[in-house]
Design an enzyme around this catalytic site. Structure first.
Site, PDB file in Angstrom:
ATOM      1  N   TYR A 167      15.976   1.835  44.480  1.00  0.00           N
ATOM      2  CA  TYR A 167      15.744   0.959  43.317  1.00  0.00           C
ATOM      3  C   TYR A 167      16.864  -0.087  43.252  1.00  0.00           C
ATOM      4  O   TYR A 167      16.609  -1.288  43.126  1.00  0.00           O
ATOM      5  CB  TYR A 167      15.716   1.792  42.036  1.00  0.00           C
ATOM      6  CG  TYR A 167      15.543   0.981  40.766  1.00  0.00           C
ATOM      7  CD1 TYR A 167      16.659   0.507  40.066  1.00  0.00           C
ATOM      8  CD2 TYR A 167      14.273   0.631  40.293  1.00  0.00           C
ATOM      9  CE1 TYR A 167      16.508  -0.272  38.925  1.00  0.00           C
ATOM     10  CE2 TYR A 167      14.127  -0.133  39.137  1.00  0.00           C
ATOM     11  CZ  TYR A 167      15.247  -0.575  38.464  1.00  0.00           C
ATOM     12  OH  TYR A 167      15.098  -1.332  37.331  1.00  0.00           O
ATOM     13  N   ASP A 168      18.114   0.383  43.384  1.00  0.00           N
ATOM     14  CA  ASP A 168      19.260  -0.541  43.306  1.00  0.00           C
ATOM     15  C   ASP A 168      19.168  -1.603  44.408  1.00  0.00           C
ATOM     16  O   ASP A 168      19.525  -2.763  44.207  1.00  0.00           O
ATOM     17  CB  ASP A 168      20.583   0.239  43.451  1.00  0.00           C
ATOM     18  CG  ASP A 168      20.816   1.150  42.235  1.00  0.00           C
ATOM     19  OD1 ASP A 168      21.680   2.043  42.308  1.00  0.00           O
ATOM     20  OD2 ASP A 168      20.091   0.959  41.214  1.00  0.00           O
TER      21      ASP A 168
ATOM     22  N   SER B  50      20.078  -7.713   2.152  1.00  0.00           N
ATOM     23  CA  SER B  50      20.495  -6.302   2.049  1.00  0.00           C
ATOM     24  C   SER B  50      19.547  -5.603   1.081  1.00  0.00           C
ATOM     25  O   SER B  50      18.632  -6.232   0.535  1.00  0.00           O
ATOM     26  CB  SER B  50      21.933  -6.233   1.543  1.00  0.00           C
ATOM     27  OG  SER B  50      22.024  -7.010   0.369  1.00  0.00           O
ATOM     28  N   LEU B  51      19.729  -4.322   0.932  1.00  0.00           N
ATOM     29  CA  LEU B  51      18.813  -3.525   0.116  1.00  0.00           C
ATOM     30  C   LEU B  51      19.565  -2.934  -1.079  1.00  0.00           C
ATOM     31  O   LEU B  51      20.708  -2.499  -0.931  1.00  0.00           O
ATOM     32  CB  LEU B  51      18.257  -2.358   0.942  1.00  0.00           C
ATOM     33  CG  LEU B  51      17.243  -2.721   2.028  1.00  0.00           C
ATOM     34  CD1 LEU B  51      17.079  -1.562   2.995  1.00  0.00           C
ATOM     35  CD2 LEU B  51      15.896  -3.087   1.415  1.00  0.00           C
TER      36      LEU B  51
ATOM     37  N   GLU C 190       9.725   4.036   5.088  1.00  0.00           N
ATOM     38  CA  GLU C 190      10.223   4.009   6.473  1.00  0.00           C
ATOM     39  C   GLU C 190      11.552   4.759   6.563  1.00  0.00           C
ATOM     40  O   GLU C 190      12.295   4.820   5.590  1.00  0.00           O
ATOM     41  CB  GLU C 190      10.465   2.545   6.907  1.00  0.00           C
ATOM     42  CG  GLU C 190       9.257   1.649   6.758  1.00  0.00           C
ATOM     43  CD  GLU C 190       9.587   0.168   6.926  1.00  0.00           C
ATOM     44  OE1 GLU C 190      10.750  -0.168   7.284  1.00  0.00           O
ATOM     45  OE2 GLU C 190       8.699  -0.655   6.688  1.00  0.00           O
TER      46      GLU C 190
ATOM     47  N   LYS D 122      15.380   5.016   7.524  1.00  0.00           N
ATOM     48  CA  LYS D 122      16.459   4.021   7.601  1.00  0.00           C
ATOM     49  C   LYS D 122      17.397   4.467   8.730  1.00  0.00           C
ATOM     50  O   LYS D 122      18.210   5.361   8.566  1.00  0.00           O
ATOM     51  CB  LYS D 122      17.203   3.942   6.266  1.00  0.00           C
ATOM     52  CG  LYS D 122      18.187   2.796   6.184  1.00  0.00           C
ATOM     53  CD  LYS D 122      18.711   2.626   4.752  1.00  0.00           C
ATOM     54  CE  LYS D 122      19.681   1.468   4.646  1.00  0.00           C
ATOM     55  NZ  LYS D 122      20.865   1.617   5.515  1.00  0.00           N
TER      56      LYS D 122
ATOM     57  N   ARG E 203      23.654  -9.135  12.295  1.00  0.00           N
ATOM     58  CA  ARG E 203      23.356  -9.578  10.935  1.00  0.00           C
ATOM     59  C   ARG E 203      24.450 -10.508  10.422  1.00  0.00           C
ATOM     60  O   ARG E 203      24.177 -11.499   9.754  1.00  0.00           O
ATOM     61  CB  ARG E 203      23.234  -8.346  10.035  1.00  0.00           C
ATOM     62  CG  ARG E 203      22.897  -8.643   8.595  1.00  0.00           C
ATOM     63  CD  ARG E 203      22.756  -7.383   7.760  1.00  0.00           C
ATOM     64  NE  ARG E 203      22.428  -7.725   6.396  1.00  0.00           N
ATOM     65  CZ  ARG E 203      23.314  -8.215   5.513  1.00  0.00           C
ATOM     66  NH1 ARG E 203      24.560  -8.405   5.907  1.00  0.00           N
ATOM     67  NH2 ARG E 203      22.942  -8.509   4.286  1.00  0.00           N
TER      68      ARG E 203
ATOM     69  N   GLU F 262      16.762  -2.475  13.968  1.00  0.00           N
ATOM     70  CA  GLU F 262      18.014  -1.714  14.117  1.00  0.00           C
ATOM     71  C   GLU F 262      18.193  -1.374  15.589  1.00  0.00           C
ATOM     72  O   GLU F 262      17.265  -0.851  16.226  1.00  0.00           O
ATOM     73  CB  GLU F 262      17.918  -0.427  13.284  1.00  0.00           C
ATOM     74  CG  GLU F 262      19.237   0.146  12.840  1.00  0.00           C
ATOM     75  CD  GLU F 262      19.796  -0.542  11.571  1.00  0.00           C
ATOM     76  OE1 GLU F 262      19.104  -1.395  10.986  1.00  0.00           O
ATOM     77  OE2 GLU F 262      20.930  -0.227  11.201  1.00  0.00           O
TER      78      GLU F 262
ATOM     79  N   LYS G 295      19.272   6.632  -0.367  1.00  0.00           N
ATOM     80  CA  LYS G 295      20.342   7.147   0.502  1.00  0.00           C
ATOM     81  C   LYS G 295      20.380   8.663   0.394  1.00  0.00           C
ATOM     82  O   LYS G 295      20.441   9.204  -0.713  1.00  0.00           O
ATOM     83  CB  LYS G 295      21.698   6.583   0.061  1.00  0.00           C
ATOM     84  CG  LYS G 295      21.731   5.078  -0.113  1.00  0.00           C
ATOM     85  CD  LYS G 295      21.730   4.353   1.201  1.00  0.00           C
ATOM     86  CE  LYS G 295      23.131   4.293   1.788  1.00  0.00           C
ATOM     87  NZ  LYS G 295      23.207   3.447   2.992  1.00  0.00           N
TER      88      LYS G 295
HETATM   89  C1  LIG Z   1      13.477  -5.477   3.646  1.00  0.00           C
HETATM   90  C2  LIG Z   1      14.731  -5.803   4.465  1.00  0.00           C
HETATM   91  C3  LIG Z   1      15.787  -6.436   3.556  1.00  0.00           C
HETATM   92  C4  LIG Z   1      14.375  -6.773   5.614  1.00  0.00           C
HETATM   93  N1  LIG Z   1      13.819  -8.026   5.116  1.00  0.00           N
HETATM   94  C5  LIG Z   1      14.564  -9.154   5.088  1.00  0.00           C
HETATM   95  O1  LIG Z   1      15.721  -9.194   5.487  1.00  0.00           O
HETATM   96  C6  LIG Z   1      13.916 -10.398   4.534  1.00  0.00           C
HETATM   97  C7  LIG Z   1      14.593 -11.579   4.618  1.00  0.00           C
HETATM   98  C8  LIG Z   1      14.024 -12.732   4.070  1.00  0.00           C
HETATM   99  C9  LIG Z   1      12.797 -12.672   3.459  1.00  0.00           C
HETATM  100  O2  LIG Z   1      12.205 -13.787   2.892  1.00  0.00           O
HETATM  101  C10 LIG Z   1      12.987 -14.893   2.616  1.00  0.00           C
HETATM  102  C11 LIG Z   1      12.729 -16.050   3.351  1.00  0.00           C
HETATM  103  C12 LIG Z   1      13.503 -17.184   3.089  1.00  0.00           C
HETATM  104  C13 LIG Z   1      14.530 -17.147   2.124  1.00  0.00           C
HETATM  105  C14 LIG Z   1      14.786 -15.953   1.403  1.00  0.00           C
HETATM  106  C15 LIG Z   1      14.002 -14.824   1.661  1.00  0.00           C
HETATM  107  C16 LIG Z   1      12.107 -11.468   3.400  1.00  0.00           C
HETATM  108  C17 LIG Z   1      12.667 -10.321   3.947  1.00  0.00           C
HETATM  109  C18 LIG Z   1      15.267  -4.559   5.146  1.00  0.00           C
HETATM  110  C19 LIG Z   1      16.641  -4.404   5.353  1.00  0.00           C
HETATM  111  C20 LIG Z   1      17.108  -3.267   6.041  1.00  0.00           C
HETATM  112  C21 LIG Z   1      16.178  -2.312   6.496  1.00  0.00           C
HETATM  113  C22 LIG Z   1      16.534  -1.111   7.215  1.00  0.00           C
HETATM  114  N2  LIG Z   1      17.823  -0.830   7.490  1.00  0.00           N
HETATM  115  N3  LIG Z   1      15.579  -0.267   7.621  1.00  0.00           N
HETATM  116  C23 LIG Z   1      14.275  -0.526   7.360  1.00  0.00           C
HETATM  117  N4  LIG Z   1      13.334   0.348   7.791  1.00  0.00           N
HETATM  118  N5  LIG Z   1      13.872  -1.631   6.687  1.00  0.00           N
HETATM  119  C24 LIG Z   1      14.797  -2.535   6.248  1.00  0.00           C
HETATM  120  N6  LIG Z   1      14.367  -3.640   5.586  1.00  0.00           N
END
Ligand SMILES: CC(C)(CNC(=O)c1ccc(Oc2ccccc2)cc1)c1ccc2c(N)nc(N)nc2n1
EC number: 6.5.1.2
Length: 328
Positions: free
Chosen positions: A37-38, A83-84, A114, A116, A137, A171, A311
């Site tokens: 393969y290599d 962020s969440l 989902e 995380k 990010r 991720e 969390k």
């Molecule tokens: C929901 C979201 C925050 C992603 N979504 C976004 O980042 C996002 C970003 C702009 C969006 O719309 C915009 C568009 C333009 C301007 C402002 C917002 C919508 C979603 C998120 C963050 C971390 C996650 C994680 N660690 N695991 C899972 N399973 N899901 C996750 N989901």
């Protein structure tokens, strides 16, 4: 060798290497030895070095990493990586559900739950189906260009099944098994050990030399669409199914719920099952499925109002001291 012969040879080598990749990685039944393969890969890289413009953007040679970079360029994400908000118990989740139902009025609400994954958030940009740029990010608006490192992760498609232009986020992570194996090798070499799979994934992707990332068994789960041209999807779950058909790894443990009690039971279930997963998770993410309702709910300064992260309680580090179990 003339250019036309080189072009034919490069295409033939790429096809053979991709077939052996599939046999080895997906079907676990390699037909040739690692040395053979290599040798194929060496031939491909020599031809691509002699005829650089003949290297296709999805060449399997990109999986082994090229020359080290002097530094990482900055990348501004097409849409911010938000962020969440956090929930720590059942009441927090019920509060989230109440806030959502208040905002959307009498409409039915469907949630997607989902896992995380405890890894490194990345954003992947594709143009006409080709992976052109990937970034960390960073501060949510600007990240570091780690494209070369991300190209060494086999679960990141270099070419999608459809020539779409989109930006996705997910991720990058290292499985528990890969982490144990890496630390065992480092211990044998007398090198410092990584503290956990998240740090080893982050450390691997922040290396300027892509050969280091290529040597680490990294993987990805994609969980969101930042920007999508040329297709329309009405809900988050439909978006995830589309990502899967495009060739991305999307976590199979996602579930949709129309009832918050069933959602809570699902989450409680994962609190038990978590230690048996082959990768680390630090919680669950709950999202309103309908894009129309996400639109209605909107965002706070830094996170969506239509999603929340539950969390898990920090796992009690249990140490066995001379047979006596103590929790720290
Ligand atoms: C929901 C979201 C925050 C992603 N979504 C976004 O980042 C996002 C970003 C702009 C969006 O719309 C915009 C568009 C333009 C301007 C402002 C917002 C919508 C979603 C998120 C963050 C971390 C996650 C994680 N660690 N695991 C899972 N399973 N899901 C996750 N989901």
């Amino acid at each position: 060798m003339d250019r036309l012969t080189a072009e034919t040879k490069i295409k033939e080598l790429a096809k053979r290497i991709e077939r052996h990749n599939r046999l080895y990685h997906e079907e676990d039944r390699p037909e040739i030895s690692d040395q053979e393969y290599d040798q194929l890969m060496r031939e491909l890289r020599e031809l691509e070095t002699s005829f650089p413009d003949l290297q296709s953007p999805d060449s399997p040679s990109l999986r082994v990493g090229g020359e080290p970079l002097p530094f990482f360029e900055k990348v501004v994400h097409k849409t911010p990586m938000l962020s969440l908000g956090n929930a720590f118990n059942e009441e927090d989740i019920r509060d989230f559900d109440r806030r959502v139902r208040q905002a959307v009025g009498s409409q039915a609400v469907r949630y997607v739950a989902e896992l995380k994954i405890d890894g490194l958030a990345v954003s992947l940009h594709y143009e006409n189906g080709l992976f052109v740029r990937g970034a960390t990010r960073g501060d949510g608006t600007t990240g570091e260009d780690i494209t070369q490192n991300l190209k060494t992760i086999r679960s990141i498609p270099l070419r999608l099944t459809k020539p779409l232009t989109l930006e996705v986020r997910g991720e990058a992570y290292m499985s528990k098994g890969a982490f144990e194996k890496l630390n065992k090798e480092r211990e044998e070499r007398g090198e410092a050990l990584f503290a956990n799979p998240r740090n080893s994934a982050a450390g691997s992707l922040r290396q300027l030399d892509p050969k280091i990332a290529a040597s680490r068994q990294l993987d990805t789960f994609i969980y969101g669409i930042g920007d999508l041209q040329g297709e329309t999807v009405e809900s988050h779950s439909e978006g995830l199914d589309l990502l899967e058909t495009l060739g991305f790894m999307v976590n199979q443990e996602r579930r949709v719920f129309d009832d918050v009690d069933e959602l809570l039971a699902f989450i409680a279930g994962w609190t038990e099952k978590r230690p048996h997963l082959p990768y680390e998770i630090d919680g669950m993410v709950i999202k309103v499925d309908s894009y129309a309702q996400q639109e209605e709910l909107g965002f706070t300064a830094k996170s969506p109002r239509w999603a929340i992260a539950y969390k898990f309680p920090a796992e009690e580090a249990v140490t066995i001291l001379e047979g006596i179990e103590v929790s720290v």
